[in-house]
Design an enzyme around this catalytic site. Structure first.
Site, PDB file in Angstrom:
ATOM      1  N   ARG A 228       0.847  -1.191   0.000  1.00 60.73           N
ATOM      2  CA  ARG A 228       0.000   0.000   0.000  1.00 60.73           C
ATOM      3  C   ARG A 228       0.883   1.241   0.000  1.00 60.73           C
ATOM      4  O   ARG A 228       1.963   1.244   0.620  1.00 60.73           O
ATOM      5  CB  ARG A 228      -0.902   0.031   1.246  1.00 60.73           C
ATOM      6  N   HIS A 276      -0.821   0.078  -9.843  1.00 57.99           N
ATOM      7  CA  HIS A 276      -1.500  -0.861  -8.929  1.00 57.99           C
ATOM      8  C   HIS A 276      -1.981  -2.113  -9.693  1.00 57.99           C
ATOM      9  O   HIS A 276      -3.164  -2.453  -9.678  1.00 57.99           O
ATOM     10  CB  HIS A 276      -2.674  -0.160  -8.219  1.00 57.99           C
TER      11      HIS A 276
END
Ligand code: NAP
Ligand code: GLV
Length: 313
Positions: A228, A276
């Protein structure tokens, strides 16, 4: 049995069709169409706070990803945002471990074999031999050796690299040196040539990739963050790359996604950015896993991947 779905991009049709096939006994509706009506199970990715708050009808909430920070963060908006006593269930691999291992292995080998430097030479029209790294000196550390990290660590060990793993509790992985807990962090980090972060985002792991941690790695180490964006103190990374403490980084996740156009990462050639994509939620695999777990729950059987709300993952 009723399923209620929420996906932020609003592209529901393939999910509804998939669940109709995998779980024909279920009636599957979007949250927008069934708002205010009871359902047995919610299947969500980054839901709005109104979706789960005060729900007494749900038997379980299924998260369409491995990381549950997008659900648990709702507690910051409202302390009662999560339905009391309702299990939150994350995806457990569902095709992500293989993708993650591919992505990380590619980033490691690109750096280890100096392919990033050869790519730059090629663009400049230079034919020049570069002294190779020695594999035995190239210790790689994987922070977080759960479902995804274990597969990454094993894959890298399979290439003959010395590999260390770090977890909260002790884990034994064949071919990987294990470290755990706060006491194990310093010896784990000491002198690493590559650091891979695949930790869940929790209050204990937020901002963990910072200047102090980079200083414990070998001079000129390489950082790969596939977990993250909030794990990384971005200014510290840029400063460490510019000072030479780090040789570079491959980053798949960011504090703000999409990465803003004027973000310094775009301008730093030693930092590789991807949007991502290191481990995508694979629709068919995810639907099959969730349908199997719903059937198990209905049969009164235990299921894997139930999130510990106190622990945060
Ligand atoms: P997991 O199976 O729950 O594994 C988490 C690992 O982190 C475990 O080994 C755990 O230790 C360790 N850990 C947690 N808190 C820690 C702490 N404070 N100190 C040391 N170790 C700690 O999770 P997973 O399925 O592998 O997924 C990991 C993360 O990857 C997700 O949470 C998500 O954020 C990220 N992810 C990213 C993408 C992407 O596309 N970029 C895709 C999927 C997932 P224990 O083993 O002792 O519990
Ligand atoms: C993706 O980031 C996931 O957590 O599955």
């Amino acid at each position: 049995m009723k399923l209620q779905l929420y996906v932020p991009d609003g592209r529901y049709d393939p999910w509804i069709e998939g669940f109709a096939e995998a779980l024909p006994e279920a009636e599957c509706q979007t949250w927008e169409d069934s708002r205010g009506k009871p359902a047995d199970y919610a299947v969500v990715w980054r839901p709005p706070v109104e979706m789960l708050r005060g729900r007494t009808d749900l038997k379980a909430v299924f998260n369409l990803g491995a990381g549950v920070d997008g659900i648990l963060r709702l507690r910051d908006e409202a302390p009662d945002a999560l339905p009391a006593g309702v299990p939150i269930v994350r995806l457990d691999d569902a095709g992500m471990a293989a993708q993650m291992a591919e992505y990380v292995t590619h980033a490691v080998l690109r750096y280890f074999r100096k392919l990033d430097a050869y790519e730059a030479q090629e663009r400049a029209g230079h034919w020049k031999f570069l002294k190779p790294h020695r594999r035995a000196d190239f210790t790689i550390g994987v922070m977080g050796v759960g479902t995804l990290g274990t597969h990454i660590a094993r894959t890298l060990a399979g290439f003959g690299f010395p590999v260390r793993g770090w977890s909260r509790t002790a884990r034994a992985i064949e071919g990987v040196s294990g470290f755990y807990g706060d006491a194990g962090q310093a010896p784990f980090l000491n002198g690493l040539r590559v650091l891979v972060n695949v930790l869940p985002l929790t209050p204990q792991t937020e901002n963990i990739l910072n200047a102090g941690l980079f200083a414990r790695l070998a001079q000129g180490a390489y950082v790969i963050n596939v977990a993250r964006g909030q794990h990384l103190v971005e200014e510290d990374l840029v400063a460490a790359v510019q000072s030479g403490q780090l040789a570079g980084a491959t980053l798949d996740v960011f504090r703000t996604e999409p990465l803003p156009e004027d973000h310094p990462f775009w301008q730093e050639p030693r930092i590789t950015v991807t949007p991502h994509i290191s481990a995508l939620t694979l629709r068919e695999d995810s639907i099959a896993q969730i349908a199997g777990k719903i059937r198990a729950l209905r049969a009164g059987q235990p299921i894997a991947g139930v999130v510990d709300l106190q622990r945060g993952y």
